[in-house]
Enzyme design. Structure first.
Site, PDB file in Angstrom:
ATOM      1  N   ASP A  47      -2.647  -6.920  15.128  1.00  0.00           N
ATOM      2  CA  ASP A  47      -2.133  -5.566  15.366  1.00  0.00           C
ATOM      3  C   ASP A  47      -2.094  -5.097  16.689  1.00  0.00           C
ATOM      4  O   ASP A  47      -1.138  -4.136  16.972  1.00  0.00           O
ATOM      5  CB  ASP A  47      -2.874  -4.549  14.251  1.00  0.00           C
ATOM      6  CG  ASP A  47      -2.249  -4.676  12.651  1.00  0.00           C
ATOM      7  OD1 ASP A  47      -1.156  -4.850  12.567  1.00  0.00           O
ATOM      8  OD2 ASP A  47      -3.069  -4.743  11.744  1.00  0.00           O
TER       9      ASP A  47
ATOM     10  N   ARG B 119       0.864  -1.265   0.044  1.00  0.00           N
ATOM     11  CA  ARG B 119      -0.039   0.171  -0.006  1.00  0.00           C
ATOM     12  C   ARG B 119       0.931   1.413   0.131  1.00  0.00           C
ATOM     13  O   ARG B 119       2.082   1.263   0.203  1.00  0.00           O
ATOM     14  CB  ARG B 119      -1.052  -0.108   1.181  1.00  0.00           C
ATOM     15  CG  ARG B 119      -1.814  -0.915   1.191  1.00  0.00           C
ATOM     16  CD  ARG B 119      -2.786  -1.160   2.556  1.00  0.00           C
ATOM     17  NE  ARG B 119      -2.127  -1.692   3.597  1.00  0.00           N
ATOM     18  CZ  ARG B 119      -2.568  -2.122   4.796  1.00  0.00           C
ATOM     19  NH1 ARG B 119      -3.757  -1.556   5.222  1.00  0.00           N
ATOM     20  NH2 ARG B 119      -1.635  -2.589   5.781  1.00  0.00           N
TER      21      ARG B 119
ATOM     22  N   TYR C 147      -1.092   4.449  10.409  1.00  0.00           N
ATOM     23  CA  TYR C 147      -1.579   3.472  11.670  1.00  0.00           C
ATOM     24  C   TYR C 147      -0.368   3.270  12.562  1.00  0.00           C
ATOM     25  O   TYR C 147       0.715   3.319  12.222  1.00  0.00           O
ATOM     26  CB  TYR C 147      -1.685   2.284  11.048  1.00  0.00           C
ATOM     27  CG  TYR C 147      -3.141   2.055  10.156  1.00  0.00           C
ATOM     28  CD1 TYR C 147      -4.512   2.313  11.078  1.00  0.00           C
ATOM     29  CD2 TYR C 147      -3.241   1.740   8.766  1.00  0.00           C
ATOM     30  CE1 TYR C 147      -5.632   2.296  10.244  1.00  0.00           C
ATOM     31  CE2 TYR C 147      -4.512   1.964   8.277  1.00  0.00           C
ATOM     32  CZ  TYR C 147      -5.575   2.053   8.858  1.00  0.00           C
ATOM     33  OH  TYR C 147      -6.861   2.086   8.311  1.00  0.00           O
TER      34      TYR C 147
ATOM     35  N   HIS D  70      -0.658   1.510  16.083  1.00  0.00           N
ATOM     36  CA  HIS D  70      -0.903   0.274  17.003  1.00  0.00           C
ATOM     37  C   HIS D  70      -0.030   0.207  18.128  1.00  0.00           C
ATOM     38  O   HIS D  70       0.817  -0.844  18.044  1.00  0.00           O
ATOM     39  CB  HIS D  70      -0.897  -1.112  16.124  1.00  0.00           C
ATOM     40  CG  HIS D  70      -1.987  -1.060  15.236  1.00  0.00           C
ATOM     41  ND1 HIS D  70      -3.380  -1.102  15.398  1.00  0.00           N
ATOM     42  CD2 HIS D  70      -1.875  -0.942  13.784  1.00  0.00           C
ATOM     43  CE1 HIS D  70      -4.178  -1.024  14.314  1.00  0.00           C
ATOM     44  NE2 HIS D  70      -3.361  -0.978  13.085  1.00  0.00           N
TER      45      HIS D  70
ATOM     46  N   LYS E 171       1.492   1.738   7.156  1.00  0.00           N
ATOM     47  CA  LYS E 171       1.849   1.194   8.393  1.00  0.00           C
ATOM     48  C   LYS E 171       2.627   1.890   9.309  1.00  0.00           C
ATOM     49  O   LYS E 171       3.245   2.814   9.080  1.00  0.00           O
ATOM     50  CB  LYS E 171       2.570  -0.031   7.998  1.00  0.00           C
ATOM     51  CG  LYS E 171       1.413  -1.243   7.366  1.00  0.00           C
ATOM     52  CD  LYS E 171       0.201  -1.583   8.271  1.00  0.00           C
ATOM     53  CE  LYS E 171       0.735  -2.225   9.514  1.00  0.00           C
ATOM     54  NZ  LYS E 171      -0.633  -2.494  10.297  1.00  0.00           N
TER      55      LYS E 171
ATOM     56  N   GLU F 115      -5.931   4.573  13.580  1.00  0.00           N
ATOM     57  CA  GLU F 115      -6.847   3.683  14.248  1.00  0.00           C
ATOM     58  C   GLU F 115      -7.448   4.217  15.412  1.00  0.00           C
ATOM     59  O   GLU F 115      -8.661   3.537  15.992  1.00  0.00           O
ATOM     60  CB  GLU F 115      -6.254   2.519  14.600  1.00  0.00           C
ATOM     61  CG  GLU F 115      -5.246   2.508  15.765  1.00  0.00           C
ATOM     62  CD  GLU F 115      -3.765   2.781  15.397  1.00  0.00           C
ATOM     63  OE1 GLU F 115      -2.906   2.727  16.338  1.00  0.00           O
ATOM     64  OE2 GLU F 115      -3.483   3.458  14.337  1.00  0.00           O
TER      65      GLU F 115
END
Length: 371
Positions: free
Chosen positions: A270, A15, A94, A96, A75, A118
């Site tokens: 995740d 991505r 993101y 996490h 990511k 997120e």
């Protein structure tokens, strides 16, 4: 503002943070965008496509990190990327953080302003930037589980939907949210026998209204999960506590009671995973076996369908990216309490209580960081 888009370097992550149409929108609003060469190739987008949209092309990631006011990724930054973050630089991606101490420590040390997709909310308390990837991961979880049930992949040798005269697979889905409802949609469509477990009766009612008698529901208790694990062929974990580590709903003892060759797919990996036996895997090596149970725990599942995922993600991240570029991080978050919920680390301070608690760090409320 100068916005930088580095190429993703996590294992098999194809991505990209911005698509050309998003670049063009930022440029239209007077901002500059620099994209690392080859960043879009995984979704079929060339450097020439980005140039046509108004971006400049950088030869390396260090050039991006050294010059950009805001880094937009998909990511979480890997260790080599975290080392390049600068004081006051905005990171929008993101993260996490709850299960990831090393990343949290590095982001604190960097002094950057780190906003996580997120944990951004909407007026209903939902997570709009997580939703499209949860939809993708939920649907993919059934595809992955069905493949793992094949004998050559270590599974029981079961066709998910069965055939006339042979029963379909028993699929148990933990969590009736976006992941769970999308997993149920695909599993039902493939002909499986599906049970969804949740502790929210509203979620269970919504699923029954959506699927009718094609689905079974169960209120989540330890005893219920223990019972369902013994009969399940495929268990999909899709539970989420925003910003916090996923609860370990399935113990190692429960996994041990499952049928040999059964499969678990931990979409919650995740956030640390909801199976006690889970640990993160990659698309290159997606599975491992514990007590004869196949575990699929890929931490970036939507990366396998990178084009679909990237465009779906950009649909929801672009308005926030524009706001950050137009107003700067602090002003944008002051103006939008939902964007403020996305702030995880601000100039060396952890601003999510669950993350601070998970790592034994000091917590400072996000609003108190903005002045």
């Amino acid at each position: 503002m100068l916005v930088g888009v580095p190429r993703e370097i996590k294992n098999n992550e194809f991505r990209v943070g911005l698509v050309p149409s998003s670049v063009a929108e930022l440029v239209h609003h007077g901002h500059r965008v620099t994209v690392e060469t080859g960043a879009g190739l995984g979704i079929g987008v060339t450097d020439a496509d980005y140039v046509a949209a108004g971006a400049s092309i950088a030869a390396t990631a260090p050039e991006i990190f050294a010059s950009a006011d805001m880094i937009i990724k998909v990511k979480e930054p890997q260790a080599v990327e975290r080392a390049m973050l600068r004081q006051d630089q905005i990171l929008f991606t993101y993260l996490h953080l709850a299960p990831d101490l090393e990343q949290t420590k590095d982001l604190v040390t960097s002094g950057a302003i780190c906003i996580a997709y997120e944990t951004v909310t909407d007026r209903n308390g939902a997570l709009p930037l997580l939703a499209p990837m949860s939809e993708v991961a939920g649907r993919m979880s059934v595809q992955a589980g069905a493949a793992c049930l094949e004998k050559e992949h270590g599974g029981r040798g079961i066709l998910l939907g069965g055939v006339p005269g042979v029963a379909p697979a028993e699929v148990v889905i933990l969590g009736g949210g976006i992941v769970g409802s999308n997993a149920a949609l695909i599993a039902i469509g493939m002909g499986a026998s599906v049970t969804v477990v949740d502790r929210s009766l509203d979620a269970l009612r919504r699923l029954v209204a959506q699927f009718g008698t094609r689905i079974q529901t169960a209120f989540s208790t330890k005893e219920t999960i223990e019972t369902l694990m013994k009969s399940a062929d495929l268990v999909i974990g899709g539970v989420l506590i925003p910003g916090a580590a996923a609860p370990k709903l399935v113990t190692a003892a429960m996994v041990k009671t499952m049928k040999p060759g059964a499969v678990v797919v931990d979409v919650a990996i995740d956030q640390g995973g909801c199976f006690e036996t889970s640990h993160a895997t990659t698309h290159a090596e997606p599975t491992y076996v514990v007590d004869d149970v196949v575990h699929y725990c890929v931490a970036n599942m939507p990366g396998a369908v990178a084009r679909t995922s990237t465009f779906a993600l950009n649909n929801v991240t672009l308005p926030f990216a524009l706001a950050l570029a137009e107003k700067g991080a602090n002003a944008a978050m002051k103006a939008d309490p939902h964007l403020l919920e996305g702030l995880n680390v601000h100039k060396g301070r952890v601003t999510v209580e669950a993350v601070a608690e998970a790592h034994g760090m000091d917590y400072v409320a996000a609003a108190d960081c903005l002045g």
